[in-house]
Design a protein around this motif. Structure first.
Motif, PDB file in Angstrom:
ATOM      1  N   GLN B 125       0.825  -1.207   0.000  1.00  0.00           N
ATOM      2  CA  GLN B 125       0.000   0.000   0.000  1.00  0.00           C
ATOM      3  C   GLN B 125       0.861   1.259   0.000  1.00  0.00           C
ATOM      4  O   GLN B 125       0.445   2.301  -0.503  1.00  0.00           O
ATOM      5  CB  GLN B 125      -0.926  -0.018   1.228  1.00  0.00           C
ATOM      6  N   VAL B 126       2.025   1.168   0.608  1.00  0.00           N
ATOM      7  CA  VAL B 126       2.908   2.342   0.684  1.00  0.00           C
ATOM      8  C   VAL B 126       3.510   2.659  -0.694  1.00  0.00           C
ATOM      9  O   VAL B 126       3.627   3.817  -1.091  1.00  0.00           O
ATOM     10  CB  VAL B 126       4.020   2.108   1.733  1.00  0.00           C
ATOM     11  N   MET B 127       3.836   1.618  -1.442  1.00  0.00           N
ATOM     12  CA  MET B 127       4.524   1.817  -2.723  1.00  0.00           C
ATOM     13  C   MET B 127       3.756   2.730  -3.691  1.00  0.00           C
ATOM     14  O   MET B 127       4.343   3.667  -4.260  1.00  0.00           O
ATOM     15  CB  MET B 127       4.807   0.446  -3.394  1.00  0.00           C
ATOM     16  N   PRO B 128       2.451   2.510  -3.905  1.00  0.00           N
ATOM     17  CA  PRO B 128       1.729   3.424  -4.797  1.00  0.00           C
ATOM     18  C   PRO B 128       1.759   4.873  -4.318  1.00  0.00           C
ATOM     19  O   PRO B 128       1.844   5.808  -5.136  1.00  0.00           O
ATOM     20  CB  PRO B 128       0.294   2.896  -4.779  1.00  0.00           C
ATOM     21  N   LEU B 129       1.703   5.050  -2.965  1.00  0.00           N
ATOM     22  CA  LEU B 129       1.753   6.421  -2.428  1.00  0.00           C
ATOM     23  C   LEU B 129       3.083   7.091  -2.788  1.00  0.00           C
ATOM     24  O   LEU B 129       3.138   8.258  -3.181  1.00  0.00           O
ATOM     25  CB  LEU B 129       1.572   6.403  -0.906  1.00  0.00           C
ATOM     26  N   ILE B 130       4.150   6.304  -2.624  1.00  0.00           N
ATOM     27  CA  ILE B 130       5.475   6.838  -2.958  1.00  0.00           C
ATOM     28  C   ILE B 130       5.533   7.152  -4.451  1.00  0.00           C
ATOM     29  O   ILE B 130       6.045   8.212  -4.870  1.00  0.00           O
ATOM     30  CB  ILE B 130       6.588   5.837  -2.561  1.00  0.00           C
ATOM     31  N   ASP B 131       4.983   6.225  -5.245  1.00  0.00           N
ATOM     32  CA  ASP B 131       4.979   6.449  -6.701  1.00  0.00           C
ATOM     33  C   ASP B 131       4.255   7.744  -7.061  1.00  0.00           C
ATOM     34  O   ASP B 131       4.714   8.537  -7.891  1.00  0.00           O
ATOM     35  CB  ASP B 131       4.298   5.267  -7.414  1.00  0.00           C
ATOM     36  N   GLN B 132       3.096   7.929  -6.382  1.00  0.00           N
ATOM     37  CA  GLN B 132       2.312   9.153  -6.655  1.00  0.00           C
ATOM     38  C   GLN B 132       3.132  10.405  -6.332  1.00  0.00           C
ATOM     39  O   GLN B 132       3.173  11.364  -7.098  1.00  0.00           O
ATOM     40  CB  GLN B 132       1.039   9.151  -5.802  1.00  0.00           C
ATOM     41  N   ALA B 133       3.772  10.332  -5.127  1.00  0.00           N
ATOM     42  CA  ALA B 133       4.568  11.490  -4.697  1.00  0.00           C
ATOM     43  C   ALA B 133       5.698  11.761  -5.696  1.00  0.00           C
ATOM     44  O   ALA B 133       5.955  12.918  -6.084  1.00  0.00           O
ATOM     45  CB  ALA B 133       5.144  11.251  -3.308  1.00  0.00           C
ATOM     46  N   LEU B 134       6.348  10.694  -6.132  1.00  0.00           N
ATOM     47  CA  LEU B 134       7.457  10.847  -7.084  1.00  0.00           C
ATOM     48  C   LEU B 134       6.956  11.404  -8.421  1.00  0.00           C
ATOM     49  O   LEU B 134       7.603  12.276  -9.030  1.00  0.00           O
ATOM     50  CB  LEU B 134       8.152   9.492  -7.298  1.00  0.00           C
ATOM     51  N   THR B 135       5.798  10.891  -8.858  1.00  0.00           N
ATOM     52  CA  THR B 135       5.236  11.377 -10.136  1.00  0.00           C
ATOM     53  C   THR B 135       4.946  12.869 -10.049  1.00  0.00           C
ATOM     54  O   THR B 135       5.242  13.643 -10.969  1.00  0.00           O
ATOM     55  CB  THR B 135       3.939  10.620 -10.446  1.00  0.00           C
ATOM     56  N   ARG B 136       4.356  13.236  -8.866  1.00  0.00           N
ATOM     57  CA  ARG B 136       4.044  14.663  -8.682  1.00  0.00           C
ATOM     58  C   ARG B 136       5.305  15.511  -8.744  1.00  0.00           C
ATOM     59  O   ARG B 136       5.373  16.564  -9.397  1.00  0.00           O
ATOM     60  CB  ARG B 136       3.335  14.819  -7.332  1.00  0.00           C
ATOM     61  N   GLN B 137       6.341  14.979  -8.043  1.00  0.00           N
ATOM     62  CA  GLN B 137       7.619  15.709  -8.033  1.00  0.00           C
ATOM     63  C   GLN B 137       8.209  15.799  -9.447  1.00  0.00           C
ATOM     64  O   GLN B 137       8.732  16.819  -9.871  1.00  0.00           O
ATOM     65  CB  GLN B 137       8.624  14.994  -7.117  1.00  0.00           C
ATOM     66  N   ARG B 138       8.058  14.656 -10.148  1.00  0.00           N
ATOM     67  CA  ARG B 138       8.619  14.614 -11.503  1.00  0.00           C
ATOM     68  C   ARG B 138       7.926  15.642 -12.411  1.00  0.00           C
ATOM     69  O   ARG B 138       8.560  16.315 -13.213  1.00  0.00           O
ATOM     70  CB  ARG B 138       8.461  13.200 -12.075  1.00  0.00           C
ATOM     71  N   GLU B 139       6.607  15.739 -12.217  1.00  0.00           N
ATOM     72  CA  GLU B 139       5.846  16.714 -13.028  1.00  0.00           C
ATOM     73  C   GLU B 139       6.307  18.142 -12.736  1.00  0.00           C
ATOM     74  O   GLU B 139       6.513  18.961 -13.649  1.00  0.00           O
ATOM     75  CB  GLU B 139       4.349  16.569 -12.740  1.00  0.00           C
ATOM     76  N   GLN B 140       6.461  18.402 -11.417  1.00  0.00           N
ATOM     77  CA  GLN B 140       6.926  19.754 -11.036  1.00  0.00           C
ATOM     78  C   GLN B 140       8.293  20.043 -11.644  1.00  0.00           C
ATOM     79  O   GLN B 140       8.568  21.104 -12.196  1.00  0.00           O
ATOM     80  CB  GLN B 140       7.010  19.862  -9.504  1.00  0.00           C
TER      81      GLN B 140
END
Lengths: 202, 266
Positions: B125-140
């Motif tokens: 469950q933690v992994m998707p959250l981390i992925d989301q955070a990373l994707t957001r960071q990547r977009e920024q």
């Protein structure tokens, strides 16, 4: 061996309670039950060698006592009267047990009806418990008429004359049943090696 | 005279139910009849053994409160105990708001209102959250890079528009790999901080849940203890009442005996 206790003395002097119970005094009847409960229970316990059957017979005895008490004319004969009821109830229950023990093809099966032997509390030593169980088993093995006479004589402390009155037979017949009952017990106890000195010393 | 002790006489002698004269006669005959003497001794031994079988106290009380009803209360006594236990359990369950629910094939026991479940997060469950955070960071990061690229292109256009001599007299722009590396390190650190914060929050929630459960369980045990104490006290009281009643009955019986004895004496 039978020893008279304070309760036995009270039982012999319970005429006032009997009279009250005869008139429908439930409290007096309860006192009568309290006075006789242990005696009737122990008579049945030694007859059936099992607690459950003994309780059943005791219960039925007191129900009969309650039914028949108002009709009892001579209250002085209460002792032999209540014993007569108890004896009849025990014999009836025994007959029921035997009927249950007969298999479908009509051949009695030994051990089909199992009676759980009485269990004893921790106050008795293991050897005493063992001896008590062996004696109960030995009693169970002898003829039911002899067994009842032995119980009334040995454990209820009744005179031969009283037993004769309860069973409605002659005094000589009572003595004869006692003689053959004791002889049968002697043989059973010898066969099971219960005549060891160790048991006498308990 | 060749007299033989018969069965009946032997029994009467054994149980001491003969008159003095008869007794003497039997004793005299027994001396002449060793077989009967031996038999008598055997009977005495059997009686000694039978005497070892003592009376038993009935294990259950026989109560006949109302004989008219012919109710066999004795038979009910064990069931009354069971029924009382069940009632007590139901009452305790009601008082503590006991719940037993089934969820996802699991039986869940608890007390009080069902609280919204805050589930512990596992690795999946933690992994998707981390992925989301990373994707957001990547977009920024991508947006920022796009902004930088646009600025760079504008600069190039300006440079081209600027005369060559002017262009080479000015210092070159400071966009190099070192700055980009520093920027990426900064992002990584930020991500790690966020992950650490996430795990810390999760641990904190679990700790609070455990503390709440322990507090409730302690309270439940305390209530149980108090209830048990009350039951024991009630039991003692009932026992005391019983003993008092038996005492008064014994006194009454003794009084009856004394009265009977006195009346016999007079």
């Amino acid at each position: 061996m039978y020893t008279e206790t304070l309760l036995d003395i009270a039982m012999r002097h319970s005429e006032a309670i009997i009279l009250k119970a005869q008139k429908g005094d439930n409290q007096a009847f309860n006192k009568l039950v309290a006075l006789w409960y242990k005696r009737i229970y122990n008579l049945a316990l030694k007859y059936f060698s099992g607690h459950d059957m003994a309780m059943e017979a005791t219960q039925r005895t007191f129900i009969s006592v309650h039914k028949g008490l108002p009709k009892l004319r001579d209250t002085e004969r209460f002792r032999s009267w209540i014993y007569r009821i108890a004896v009849n109830v025990c014999h009836e229950e025994e007959r029921k047990l035997k009927r249950q023990a007969i298999s479908i093809d009509g051949v009695p099966e030994k051990g089909k009806v199992t009676i759980q032997l009485a269990t004893y509390g921790p106050e008795k030593s293991l050897q005493q418990q063992e001896l008590s169980s062996l004696l109960l088993e030995a009693l169970k093995e002898i003829n039911q008429e002899q067994r009842m006479v032995v119980i009334m004589k040995e454990y209820e402390g009744m005179k031969f004359r009283e037993i004769a009155e309860v069973l409605d037979i002659s005094e000589n017949t009572v003595k004869s049943r006692m003689y053959y009952g004791l002889s049968a017990l002697r043989k059973i106890l010898e066969t099971r090696n219960i005549t060891k000195e160790v048991y006498y010393e308990l | 005279m060749n007299y033989k002790v018969d069965e009946s006489t032997l029994m009467a002698y054994l149980y001491n139910e003969l008159g003095a004269a008869e007794r003497e006669e039997v004793e005299r005959q027994l001396l002449e009849d060793p077989q009967a003497q031996a038999q008598l001794e055997e009977f005495v031994k059997v009686r000694t053994l039978l005497g070892k079988l003592e009376d038993e106290e009935p294990a259950t009380p026989l109560i006949m409160n109302s004989p008219q009803e012919k109710t066999i209360i004795r038979r009910l006594v064990p069931w009354l105990g069971v029924a009382a236990s069940v009632c007590l359990l139901l009452l305790a369950g009601y008082a503590t708001d006991f719940r037993a629910t089934s969820q996802n094939g699991q039986l869940i026991l608890g007390f009080g209102e069902a609280e919204p479940k805050i589930e512990a997060l596992d690795q999946e469950q933690v992994m998707p959250l981390i992925d989301q955070a990373l994707t957001r960071q990547r977009e920024q990061y991508s947006q920022q890079l796009t902004g930088l690229q646009t600025a760079l292109e504008n600069k190039i256009v300006d440079n081209k528009a600027t005369p060559t001599e002017v262009r080479y007299t000015q210092p070159a722009p400071a966009l190099d790999e070192q700055a980009l590396q520093a920027y990426l390190v900064g992002y990584q650190q930020q991500n790690m901080q966020q992950m650490a914060q996430l795990l810390q929050t999760n641990t904190q929630i679990q700790r609070e849940e455990l503390q709440t459960f322990l507090a409730e369980y302690h309270q439940f045990l305390e209530e149980r203890r108090l209830q048990d104490l009350q039951l024991i006290e009630a039991g003692f009281q009932a026992m005391q009442d019983n003993v008092n009643q038996q005492k008064s009955e014994t006194e009454e019986i003794l009084a009856n005996i004394i009265t009977s004895v006195n009346s016999t004496n007079y």
